[in-house]
Design a protein around this motif. Sequence first.
Motif, mmCIF file in Angstrom:
data_model
loop_
_atom_site.group_PDB
_atom_site.id
_atom_site.type_symbol
_atom_site.label_atom_id
_atom_site.label_comp_id
_atom_site.label_asym_id
_atom_site.label_seq_id
_atom_site.Cartn_x
_atom_site.Cartn_y
_atom_site.Cartn_z
ATOM 1 N N GLN A 160 35.958 -39.613 4.009
ATOM 2 C CA GLN A 160 35.142 -38.591 4.660
ATOM 3 C C GLN A 160 34.443 -39.178 5.891
ATOM 4 O OE1 GLN A 160 34.256 -35.207 3.590
ATOM 5 N NE2 GLN A 160 33.097 -35.048 5.491
ATOM 6 N N GLN A 161 33.849 -40.365 5.723
ATOM 7 C CA GLN A 161 33.130 -41.007 6.826
ATOM 8 C C GLN A 161 34.081 -41.391 7.971
ATOM 9 O OE1 GLN A 161 31.050 -44.345 5.149
ATOM 10 N NE2 GLN A 161 29.315 -43.123 4.463
ATOM 11 N N ILE A 162 35.229 -41.965 7.625
ATOM 12 C CA ILE A 162 36.174 -42.432 8.655
ATOM 13 C C ILE A 162 36.755 -41.252 9.430
ATOM 14 C CG2 ILE A 162 38.371 -43.610 9.042
ATOM 15 C CD1 ILE A 162 37.712 -45.275 6.489
ATOM 16 N N LEU A 163 37.222 -40.231 8.709
ATOM 17 C CA LEU A 163 37.856 -39.085 9.355
ATOM 18 C C LEU A 163 36.857 -38.259 10.161
ATOM 19 C CD1 LEU A 163 40.192 -38.000 6.417
ATOM 20 C CD2 LEU A 163 40.939 -38.927 8.616
ATOM 21 N N SER A 164 35.621 -38.248 9.728
ATOM 22 C CA SER A 164 34.599 -37.469 10.441
ATOM 23 C C SER A 164 34.296 -38.053 11.816
ATOM 24 C CB SER A 164 33.309 -37.394 9.617
ATOM 25 O OG SER A 164 33.523 -36.638 8.426
ATOM 26 N N GLN A 165 34.640 -39.313 12.030
ATOM 27 C CA GLN A 165 34.403 -39.936 13.331
ATOM 28 C C GLN A 165 35.334 -39.381 14.417
ATOM 29 O OE1 GLN A 165 34.703 -44.179 12.798
ATOM 30 N NE2 GLN A 165 32.985 -44.263 11.353
ATOM 31 N N ASP A 166 36.419 -38.703 14.002
ATOM 32 C CA ASP A 166 37.374 -38.152 14.964
ATOM 33 C C ASP A 166 36.968 -36.756 15.435
ATOM 34 O OD1 ASP A 166 38.941 -40.407 14.587
ATOM 35 O OD2 ASP A 166 40.082 -39.495 12.958
ATOM 36 N N ARG A 167 35.715 -36.436 15.367
ATOM 37 C CA ARG A 167 35.269 -35.064 15.603
ATOM 38 C C ARG A 167 35.696 -34.534 16.963
ATOM 39 N NH1 ARG A 167 30.716 -33.670 18.442
ATOM 40 N NH2 ARG A 167 29.508 -35.326 19.435
ATOM 41 N N HIS A 168 35.908 -33.230 17.004
ATOM 42 C CA HIS A 168 36.340 -32.556 18.230
ATOM 43 C C HIS A 168 35.152 -32.444 19.184
ATOM 44 C CE1 HIS A 168 38.076 -29.535 20.898
ATOM 45 N NE2 HIS A 168 39.249 -29.783 20.338
ATOM 46 N N PRO A 169 35.338 -32.767 20.470
ATOM 47 C CA PRO A 169 34.200 -32.751 21.407
ATOM 48 C C PRO A 169 33.589 -31.364 21.612
ATOM 49 C CG PRO A 169 36.295 -33.085 22.576
ATOM 50 C CD PRO A 169 36.584 -33.227 21.119
ATOM 51 N N TYR A 171 32.886 -29.233 19.289
ATOM 52 C CA TYR A 171 32.136 -28.778 18.097
ATOM 53 C C TYR A 171 31.178 -29.867 17.639
ATOM 54 C CZ TYR A 171 35.771 -25.221 18.017
ATOM 55 O OH TYR A 171 36.611 -24.198 18.356
ATOM 56 N N THR A 172 30.199 -29.476 16.848
ATOM 57 C CA THR A 172 29.194 -30.435 16.374
ATOM 58 C C THR A 172 29.801 -31.359 15.324
ATOM 59 O OG1 THR A 172 28.430 -29.000 14.584
ATOM 60 C CG2 THR A 172 27.369 -28.729 16.743
ATOM 61 N N ALA A 173 29.134 -32.505 15.139
ATOM 62 C CA ALA A 173 29.592 -33.475 14.135
ATOM 63 C C ALA A 173 29.515 -32.866 12.742
ATOM 64 C CB ALA A 173 28.730 -34.739 14.216
ATOM 65 N N GLU A 174 28.487 -32.055 12.482
ATOM 66 C CA GLU A 174 28.327 -31.429 11.158
ATOM 67 C C GLU A 174 29.478 -30.465 10.872
ATOM 68 O OE1 GLU A 174 24.674 -33.097 12.590
ATOM 69 O OE2 GLU A 174 25.960 -31.534 13.490
ATOM 70 N N PHE A 175 29.882 -29.729 11.902
ATOM 71 C CA PHE A 175 30.971 -28.759 11.740
ATOM 72 C C PHE A 175 32.274 -29.472 11.393
ATOM 73 C CE2 PHE A 175 34.491 -26.305 13.658
ATOM 74 C CZ PHE A 175 34.375 -25.135 12.912
ATOM 75 N N TYR A 176 32.579 -30.546 12.143
ATOM 76 C CA TYR A 176 33.834 -31.261 11.882
ATOM 77 C C TYR A 176 33.791 -31.956 10.523
ATOM 78 C CZ TYR A 176 38.169 -33.720 12.806
ATOM 79 O OH TYR A 176 39.468 -34.165 12.735
ATOM 80 N N SER A 177 32.623 -32.468 10.146
ATOM 81 C CA SER A 177 32.474 -33.119 8.843
ATOM 82 C C SER A 177 32.709 -32.125 7.703
ATOM 83 C CB SER A 177 31.088 -33.762 8.736
ATOM 84 O OG SER A 177 30.950 -34.432 7.514
ATOM 85 N N SER A 178 32.237 -30.891 7.875
ATOM 86 C CA SER A 178 32.464 -29.874 6.831
ATOM 87 C C SER A 178 33.948 -29.531 6.729
ATOM 88 C CB SER A 178 31.643 -28.618 7.128
ATOM 89 O OG SER A 178 32.105 -27.976 8.317
ATOM 90 N N TYR A 179 34.636 -29.552 7.883
ATOM 91 C CA TYR A 179 36.094 -29.315 7.873
ATOM 92 C C TYR A 179 36.810 -30.433 7.114
ATOM 93 C CZ TYR A 179 40.873 -29.639 9.727
ATOM 94 O OH TYR A 179 42.222 -29.769 9.843
#
Length: 402
Positions: A160-169, A171-179
């Motif tokens: 979860q932590q590693i993949l969340s670092q690839d967040r889409h510019p 959208y917010t980090a929280e949004f991508y982390s929930s995805y």
Amino acid sequence: SCSPQQYSYPSIFIYGHRASGKSHVMHVLLKELELPHATVSCVECVSVALLFEQVLLSFFGCDAASLLPRSPSLSDFVRIYRQQCSQSPAKQTRYIVMEKAELLRDTDANLLPALLRLQELDNVTIILLSEIVWDKFRPNTGCFEPLLLHFPDYSKGELQQILSQDRHPSYTAEFYSSYINILLGVFYSVCRDLRELRHLAALNFSKFCEPLAEGKVKETDTHKLWRNIEPHLKKAMQTVYLREVSSLQWEQMQQMEEKESGALRGLSAHTHVELPYYSKFLLIAAYLASYNPARTDKRFFLKVDRFNFTPKNLLNHLLGPKPFPLDRLLAIFYSVVDNRVAPTASIFSQISSLVTLQLLTQVSHDDQLDAPKYKCAVSMDFICAISRTVNFDIVKYLYDFL
């Protein structure tokens, strides 16, 4: 880091599943600590000559590598290595990193034991990176036992932590982390491979964002977003490890499936990857070779009726696919294909394509060109659907269904 003249452990065996950080950690350590090292990919080094050349090139330069004869033996390498070490003594430990080291099992039986004892010539440490355990790796000839180091799989939280670092510019980090949390909820039970999960995350993110783009929901409406994406992700489970499917192809396949009805509906996404005519028969032949005992080939393909067999209650299907040699695959293929076809390079390239698509699995290594073996990796429903497209009644040729 080793101080000058201080010897390190002669060999280290690092093992763990694919994408568990083995290569990355080693490369970062060696680079950050500025340690002299040679990295050798056993996939790229298809011969020991290339392996020897890479080691000499990394440590001693082009002139040393050029001293190797055209087809160098282990003794040639040892002689040149010792000569170069006397001219350029190691001020600190040199490191040789062997990636995909399990391929060394298929080389000369003396090579691996010799590499593990290379410290007798120089202050050098061999680091073997492998996806299999040492017990399945250890040479029969006996060798110096390396220090074992296991890299465990990433936990769900770590993924979860590693993949969340690839967040889409956008959208917010929280949004991508929930995805990512939703993605792992679906895929974690069937796939722990970081690279594959990263591919799936990129592949399906646009679908997750659809309701936002259409103005139907807000970023904080996690439940509505989850309801929209979950059926799509469950269908996408059919494309796990099918690396040839791009985002555009996946969308096209989904549109095709929505329009379809009948036998092909709901089957693996592989079904929609249209195969060439002969590839279908190659896959059929592979399925027959995987699930029929070799002794029954005469019964099915020589059209002889004097053989009597007792049904085995689907025993072969329950035990799973068995490996078969290339010559058996081709013999069955030429028996089941409608019209004569010459054994051309096209046929062999289509076999390679089926392996790339992971419809076939090669169980012997690429360098064993004399006797490659394969297994069929598709389900009964899948092969029946393929057979129907070429009007071939495969059930009549399956020993379990006599």
